[in-house]
Design a protein around this motif. Structure first.
Motif, PDB file in Angstrom:
ATOM      1  N   PHE A  82       0.811  -1.168  -0.087  1.00 54.93           N
ATOM      2  CA  PHE A  82       0.031  -0.039  -0.116  1.00 54.93           C
ATOM      3  C   PHE A  82       1.074   1.053   0.031  1.00 54.93           C
ATOM      4  N   ALA A  83       2.098   1.303   0.771  1.00 51.72           N
ATOM      5  CA  ALA A  83       2.853   2.328   1.053  1.00 51.72           C
ATOM      6  C   ALA A  83       3.418   2.643  -0.576  1.00 51.72           C
ATOM      7  N   GLN A  84       3.897   1.448  -1.084  1.00 56.92           N
ATOM      8  CA  GLN A  84       4.609   1.617  -2.498  1.00 56.92           C
ATOM      9  C   GLN A  84       3.674   2.225  -3.677  1.00 56.92           C
ATOM     10  N   VAL A  85       2.159   1.618  -3.470  1.00 57.41           N
ATOM     11  CA  VAL A  85       1.198   2.213  -4.499  1.00 57.41           C
ATOM     12  C   VAL A  85       0.940   3.653  -4.065  1.00 57.41           C
ATOM     13  N   ALA A  86       0.973   4.155  -2.858  1.00 55.07           N
ATOM     14  CA  ALA A  86       0.702   5.373  -2.465  1.00 55.07           C
ATOM     15  C   ALA A  86       1.896   6.455  -3.118  1.00 55.07           C
ATOM     16  N   SER A 119       7.085   6.365   3.044  1.00 52.99           N
ATOM     17  CA  SER A 119       8.513   5.952   3.199  1.00 52.99           C
ATOM     18  C   SER A 119       8.847   5.468   4.561  1.00 52.99           C
ATOM     19  N   THR A 120       7.978   6.121   5.318  1.00 53.78           N
ATOM     20  CA  THR A 120       8.298   5.913   6.871  1.00 53.78           C
ATOM     21  C   THR A 120       7.432   4.435   7.096  1.00 53.78           C
ATOM     22  N   PHE A 121       6.214   4.464   6.495  1.00 55.48           N
ATOM     23  CA  PHE A 121       5.469   3.202   6.747  1.00 55.48           C
ATOM     24  C   PHE A 121       6.324   1.778   6.058  1.00 55.48           C
ATOM     25  N   SER A 122       6.866   2.144   4.788  1.00 52.39           N
ATOM     26  CA  SER A 122       7.279   1.084   4.164  1.00 52.39           C
ATOM     27  C   SER A 122       8.836   0.826   4.963  1.00 52.39           C
ATOM     28  N   SER A 169      13.112  16.414 -19.516  1.00 52.94           N
ATOM     29  CA  SER A 169      12.220  17.271 -18.945  1.00 52.94           C
ATOM     30  C   SER A 169      11.481  16.531 -17.472  1.00 52.94           C
ATOM     31  N   MET A 170      10.914  17.414 -16.763  1.00 50.63           N
ATOM     32  CA  MET A 170      10.570  16.825 -15.476  1.00 50.63           C
ATOM     33  C   MET A 170       9.198  16.021 -15.568  1.00 50.63           C
ATOM     34  N   PRO A 171       8.406  16.221 -16.349  1.00 46.75           N
ATOM     35  CA  PRO A 171       7.405  14.856 -16.787  1.00 46.75           C
ATOM     36  C   PRO A 171       8.112  13.459 -17.064  1.00 46.75           C
ATOM     37  N   VAL A 172       9.125  13.790 -17.846  1.00 45.93           N
ATOM     38  CA  VAL A 172       9.556  12.380 -18.242  1.00 45.93           C
ATOM     39  C   VAL A 172      10.238  11.825 -17.086  1.00 45.93           C
ATOM     40  N   PHE A 173      11.070  12.735 -16.594  1.00 45.17           N
ATOM     41  CA  PHE A 173      11.798  12.294 -15.182  1.00 45.17           C
ATOM     42  C   PHE A 173      10.785  11.608 -14.045  1.00 45.17           C
ATOM     43  N   LEU A 174       9.738  12.139 -13.972  1.00 49.81           N
ATOM     44  CA  LEU A 174       8.530  11.728 -12.966  1.00 49.81           C
ATOM     45  C   LEU A 174       8.033  10.344 -13.530  1.00 49.81           C
ATOM     46  N   MET A 175       7.783  10.306 -14.747  1.00 49.78           N
ATOM     47  CA  MET A 175       7.377   8.955 -15.512  1.00 49.78           C
ATOM     48  C   MET A 175       8.416   7.833 -15.359  1.00 49.78           C
ATOM     49  N   VAL A 176       9.861   8.236 -15.318  1.00 50.95           N
ATOM     50  CA  VAL A 176      10.669   6.960 -14.942  1.00 50.95           C
ATOM     51  C   VAL A 176      10.564   6.628 -13.560  1.00 50.95           C
ATOM     52  N   TYR A 177      10.292   7.608 -12.661  1.00 48.01           N
ATOM     53  CA  TYR A 177      10.328   7.280 -11.446  1.00 48.01           C
ATOM     54  C   TYR A 177       8.877   6.417 -10.865  1.00 48.01           C
ATOM     55  N   MET A 178       8.042   6.792 -11.771  1.00 43.21           N
ATOM     56  CA  MET A 178       6.625   5.868 -11.444  1.00 43.21           C
ATOM     57  C   MET A 178       6.807   4.518 -12.167  1.00 43.21           C
ATOM     58  N   VAL A 179       7.374   4.354 -13.100  1.00 43.12           N
ATOM     59  CA  VAL A 179       7.944   2.907 -13.786  1.00 43.12           C
ATOM     60  C   VAL A 179       8.439   2.233 -12.789  1.00 43.12           C
ATOM     61  N   ALA A 180       9.621   2.808 -12.269  1.00 40.08           N
ATOM     62  CA  ALA A 180      10.747   2.162 -11.054  1.00 40.08           C
ATOM     63  C   ALA A 180       9.674   1.706  -9.829  1.00 40.08           C
ATOM     64  N   SER A 181       8.997   2.570  -9.408  1.00 37.02           N
ATOM     65  CA  SER A 181       8.231   2.202  -8.357  1.00 37.02           C
ATOM     66  C   SER A 181       6.882   1.316  -8.580  1.00 37.02           C
ATOM     67  N   SER A 182       6.675   1.327  -9.740  1.00 35.43           N
ATOM     68  CA  SER A 182       5.461   0.189 -10.035  1.00 35.43           C
ATOM     69  C   SER A 182       6.443  -1.305 -10.176  1.00 35.43           C
ATOM     70  N   ILE A 183       7.657  -1.465 -10.723  1.00 37.83           N
ATOM     71  CA  ILE A 183       8.433  -2.837 -10.542  1.00 37.83           C
ATOM     72  C   ILE A 183       8.686  -3.005  -9.265  1.00 37.83           C
ATOM     73  N   ALA A 184       8.751  -2.162  -8.194  1.00 39.67           N
ATOM     74  CA  ALA A 184       8.941  -2.445  -6.762  1.00 39.67           C
ATOM     75  C   ALA A 184       7.752  -3.079  -6.219  1.00 39.67           C
ATOM     76  N   ILE A 185       6.406  -2.596  -6.829  1.00 43.25           N
ATOM     77  CA  ILE A 185       5.150  -3.280  -6.110  1.00 43.25           C
ATOM     78  C   ILE A 185       4.976  -4.615  -6.634  1.00 43.25           C
ATOM     79  N   ILE A 186       5.535  -4.961  -7.874  1.00 42.28           N
ATOM     80  CA  ILE A 186       5.444  -6.131  -8.441  1.00 42.28           C
ATOM     81  C   ILE A 186       6.226  -7.263  -7.561  1.00 42.28           C
ATOM     82  N   LEU A 187       7.697  -6.784  -7.379  1.00 41.39           N
ATOM     83  CA  LEU A 187       8.499  -7.649  -6.629  1.00 41.39           C
ATOM     84  C   LEU A 187       7.959  -7.873  -5.133  1.00 41.39           C
TER      85      LEU A 187
END
Length: 433
Positions: A82-86, A119-122, A169-187
């Motif tokens: 839940f923390a990673q999804v948030a 990040s505190t909860f996680s 650009s900042m939007p591309v940077f944020l998209m990369v972070y979202m993808v990485a976070s989604s991989i963490a959720i799957i793991l």
């Protein structure tokens, strides 16, 4: 489950846990780097930059006790996911704002607060789950791999953050972070947090504890654990006295010794490399036999190293010798931090009851978070009114004295009764002979 299958699953956990932590640590540090740059470019204000730091620190301090309570009372796997999804949704929200109306300070501060809470909860929940994820013999390996992933992030995030910030650009940077976070959720969703867990199962109809009662029970449990209490006090005092290093190191090298900014960066990198290499060493060596004793020696070494930072202020050195000196000092400093942290963390993982881990670790984090800013404020004042070398030397001497008193030989023997039975602990120094 068959014991062989459990051990195979534990091996899988070691790698998924490490990759997940590396993704989250790397993502968080790269994000912090890029957002800090963005705020300074947008406003040019140190106050705005400091406000973002407060948005990271304050929520973490406030919600940590609640995170500990939740980790002890509810499914740890669900909390972590839940923390990673948030986290992913918060970055997604910031992405939408940046595309539709452009980034604002309010949006950045709000996102920083949310990321601090998640990040505190996680973090608290993951730390509480180590003994449920891996077998007892590999707890040291798990803690070392955790430290290793954070060291990788510390070394690589400034370079990656700078590269991405300049290249996309900042939007591309944020998209990369979202993808990485989604991989963490799957793991994380593939991990069994109860594989080796020893948590008690609540009986149906048993009276439910309120959150306040549960937190009081956590404090009551701590009071009965003398060795754990001593370890926590030592950790807190170290955190406070490290304000002398956190504030003084940059001040001395940049202001007093006029070190080139690039060379200063190399010394900081040397610190992270020391942490990384020592983490790798602990991940492959057999478990430390006397962790409390090893940590005590490590803290004494940290005190000596902290005092040594002041040597170029007392003894004149050429610029190149001074630079080489600080490279060695910081490498050793980073290594010793792992020598202190890893055995202590392993000992705490083994000695704290599974049902109290969340609350104990959250109490430790809350108190440490409160002491760090206090230490920085006090030392900021001290460095303004006193010579820097004497502030460092006095703090180092105080650190050594505190450890010699709190971790005296009688306490070492309580932590490791087998040493007392062998008669191998010197009453004078508390070291093995």
């Amino acid at each position: 489950m068959d014991e062989t299958l459990k051990l195979k699953k534990a091996t899988y956990h070691l790698y998924t846990f490490t990759i997940s932590k590396m993704i989250s640590s790397f993502g968080a540090q790269v994000y912090a780097f890029a957002i800090s740059f963005y705020i300074l470019q947008l406003t040019g204000s140190a106050t705005s930059f400091a406000a973002n730091l407060i948005c990271n620190l304050l929520p973490r301090t406030l919600v940590s006790p609640f995170a500990g309570y939740m980790a002890d009372k509810y499914s740890r796997k669900k909390i972590v996911i839940f923390a990673q999804v948030a986290t992913t949704l918060a970055i997604g929200g910031l992405l939408v704002v940046s595309v539709t109306s452009g980034l604002s300070l309010v949006a950045i501060y709000t996102t920083t607060c949310i990321l601090s809470i998640t990040s505190t909860f996680s973090g608290v929940t993951f730390t509480s789950s180590i003994t449920g994820l891996v077998d007892e013999k590999r707890i040291q390996k798990a803690m070392s791999l955790n430290q290793m992933s954070m060291s990788f992030a510390a070394i690589g995030s400034p370079a990656v953050g700078g590269l991405l910030y300049g290249a996309v650009s900042m939007p591309v940077f944020l998209m990369v972070y979202m993808v990485a976070s989604s991989i963490a959720i799957i793991l994380e969703s593939t991990m069994n947090f109860n594989l080796f867990s020893k948590r008690k199962v609540e009986e149906d109809g048993a009276p439910k504890e309120t959150m306040w009662q549960s937190m009081k029970a956590g404090l009551g449990y701590l009071k009965l654990q003398q060795i754990i209490m001593i370890m926590i006090w030592i950790s807190l005092i170290i955190n406070f006295l490290f304000g002398a290093f956190e504030v003084g190191y940059s001040y001395i090298l940049i202001e007093k010794l006029k070190m080139n900014s690039q060379h200063f960066g190399f010394t900081q990198g040397s610190f992270a490399v020391g942490m990384l290499l020592m983490s790798i060493y602990f991940s492959v060596r057999k478990e430390v036999k006397y962790p409390f004793l090893v940590s005590k020696r490590g803290i004494l070494a940290l005190g000596v190293i902290m005092g040594s930072i002041s040597v170029p202020l007392i003894i004149t050195m050429s610029y190149n010798v001074m630079f080489a000196y600080y490279l060695v000092i910081m490498f050793t400093f980073g290594s010793m931090i792992i020598v202190v942290n890893t055995p202590l963390q392993v000992l705490m993982q083994k000695q704290i009851d599974d049902d109290y881990k969340g609350r104990v670790f959250s109490i430790l984090e809350t108190m440490a978070m409160g002491l760090m800013p206090l230490g920085m404020i006090i030392y900021g004042f001290l460095y303004d009114v006193l010579p820097g070398q004497w502030v460092l030397v006095a703090s180092a001497a105080l650190l050594i004295a505190v450890v010699l008193i709190l971790a005296r030989p009688s306490v070492v023997r309580k932590a490791h009764p087998e040493l007392a039975s062998k008669g191998t602990v010197s009453r004078e120094t508390g070291t093995a002979v």
